[in-house]
Design an enzyme around this catalytic site. Structure first.
Site, short mmCIF file in Angstrom:
data_model
loop_
_atom_site.label_atom_id
_atom_site.label_comp_id
_atom_site.label_asym_id
_atom_site.label_seq_id
_atom_site.Cartn_x
_atom_site.Cartn_y
_atom_site.Cartn_z
N ASP A 258 -16.51 -55.85 6.45
CA ASP A 258 -15.75 -55.12 7.46
C ASP A 258 -16.64 -54.78 8.65
O ASP A 258 -17.86 -54.64 8.49
CB ASP A 258 -15.19 -53.82 6.87
CG ASP A 258 -14.12 -54.08 5.82
OD1 ASP A 258 -13.50 -55.16 5.86
OD2 ASP A 258 -13.90 -53.19 4.98
N HIS B 6 -19.94 -68.25 7.07
CA HIS B 6 -20.46 -67.14 6.26
C HIS B 6 -19.88 -67.22 4.86
O HIS B 6 -19.00 -68.05 4.57
CB HIS B 6 -20.22 -65.78 6.91
CG HIS B 6 -18.79 -65.45 7.17
ND1 HIS B 6 -17.87 -65.24 6.18
CD2 HIS B 6 -18.10 -65.26 8.34
CE1 HIS B 6 -16.70 -64.95 6.69
NE2 HIS B 6 -16.81 -64.96 8.00
N TYR C 91 -23.28 -52.53 -3.55
CA TYR C 91 -23.06 -51.75 -2.33
C TYR C 91 -23.57 -50.32 -2.50
O TYR C 91 -23.61 -49.78 -3.61
CB TYR C 91 -21.56 -51.66 -2.01
CG TYR C 91 -20.87 -52.97 -1.75
CD1 TYR C 91 -20.77 -53.48 -0.46
CD2 TYR C 91 -20.30 -53.69 -2.79
CE1 TYR C 91 -20.12 -54.68 -0.21
CE2 TYR C 91 -19.65 -54.89 -2.56
CZ TYR C 91 -19.56 -55.39 -1.26
OH TYR C 91 -18.92 -56.58 -1.05
N TYR D 80 -12.56 -54.15 -3.68
CA TYR D 80 -12.49 -53.48 -2.38
C TYR D 80 -13.08 -52.07 -2.53
O TYR D 80 -12.49 -51.22 -3.21
CB TYR D 80 -11.05 -53.41 -1.87
CG TYR D 80 -10.53 -54.75 -1.42
CD1 TYR D 80 -10.74 -55.21 -0.11
CD2 TYR D 80 -9.85 -55.59 -2.30
CE1 TYR D 80 -10.28 -56.45 0.30
CE2 TYR D 80 -9.39 -56.83 -1.90
CZ TYR D 80 -9.61 -57.25 -0.60
OH TYR D 80 -9.15 -58.49 -0.20
#
Length: 305
Positions: free
Chosen positions: A47, A42, A75, A180
């Protein structure tokens, strides 16, 4: 006697819409078995809580997966306000609860978001896979230990409020590699004075790959192996941001054998990384040009497509 490699020699990239509750590696292995692929990898883990775009590389495409690790990502996240967890997401244990600000509205949220946009520095979570003295940070965290972590430069190109309802704050984030989202949400919660953690996280884009291209595990299972393989994109899609250079027959052969080749003054000089093709349009691999010379960096195996 050499051991026969299990699986078929297939090449390309398949975009998975990763489900929640599954590690990226578990999802990869499930798709690998479905495709019966000999080699797979990948392009950066999501997560277990997260869903969305997870490009999977097979065969020769694995040679170029690093390029996607460097790419920008987008995101959509739902932050739960008023609660901090030890992992900064819903999979962790609540470590602090605080009341929401009395005058919490979109304007109040916007007032604290400005410092998080643009070029900033971020201290990675103790529950990240970054290593300290050879061990992932999350191993120390599970032992209840905190170790030194240096702030790292990141870039937030978009930080947009999509929804604010009760204790839920929905955001869209377009960011550089190494960002993050859990840490970003935790920091925003502290700026608001109430704390926060990630309740939902969905990756909508990774480099050139979007959700519109993605298949779910159910999609792949239902369509079967032959149809699933039709969704493989060619390996060079991982380098689509780079300029393309076409080499004639003799030079294509030379560079495929690992030799540097030259560009004549009448041809366009290449400065930096580029995609290489022969005159039939066959992708040869990744190369780097400097002046009149082109040197191979990562090459497709001869005969691979």
């Amino acid at each position: 006697m050499s051991r026969r490699r299990r699986g078929d020699d297939i090449n390309g990239v398949l975009v998975l819409d990763k489900p929640a509750g599954m590690t990226s590696n578990a999802a990869l292995q499930q798709v690998r078995r479905l495709l019966n692929a000999a080699r797979a990898g990948h392009t950066g883990a999501l997560d277990p809580l997260a869903t969305g775009v997870l490009p999977l590389c097979f065969g020769e495409a694995t040679k170029f997966a690093q390029r996607l690790l460097e790419a920008d990502k987008t995101y959509r996240t739902v932050a739960r306000l008023g609660q901090r967890t030890n992992t900064s997401d819903a999979d962790g244990e609540t470590v602090q609860e605080r009341a929401l600000p009395s005058a919490l509205d979109t304007e109040a949220v916007e007032s604290v978001l400005a410092p998080f946009r643009g070029a900033i520095e971020q201290v990675p979570s103790m529950y990240s896979a970054l290593k300290y003295q050879g061990r992932p940070l999350y191993e120390y965290a599970r032992e209840g230990r905190t170790v030194p972590r240096e702030a790292r430069p990141i870039r937030i190109d978009e930080l947009t409020v999509l929804r604010l309802e009760g204790d839920e704050l929905e955001l869209r984030v377009r960011c550089s590699k190494g960002t993050y989202i859990r840490t970003l949400v935790d920091d925003i919660g502290e700026a608001l004075g109430c704390g926060a953690h990630v309740a939902e996280l969905r990756r909508e884009q990774a480099g050139p790959f979007e959700l519109a291209q993605a298949l779910t595990l159910d999609d792949l299972e239902n369509m079967g192996r032959a149809a699933a393989r039709e969704w493989l994109q060619p390996s060079d899609v991982l380098l689509s941001d780079l300029p393309a250079t076409v080499l004639d027959g003799p030079r294509a052969i030379s560079i495929s054998n690992g030799q540097a080749v030259t560009i004549s003054p009448s041809e366009s000089a290449v400065d930096g990384l580029c995609r290489l093709y022969d005159q039939d349009g066959r992708f040869l691999g990744l190369a780097e040009g400097a002046g009149e010379a082109i040197r191979p960096r990562r090459l497709m195996r001869t005969g691979a497509s």
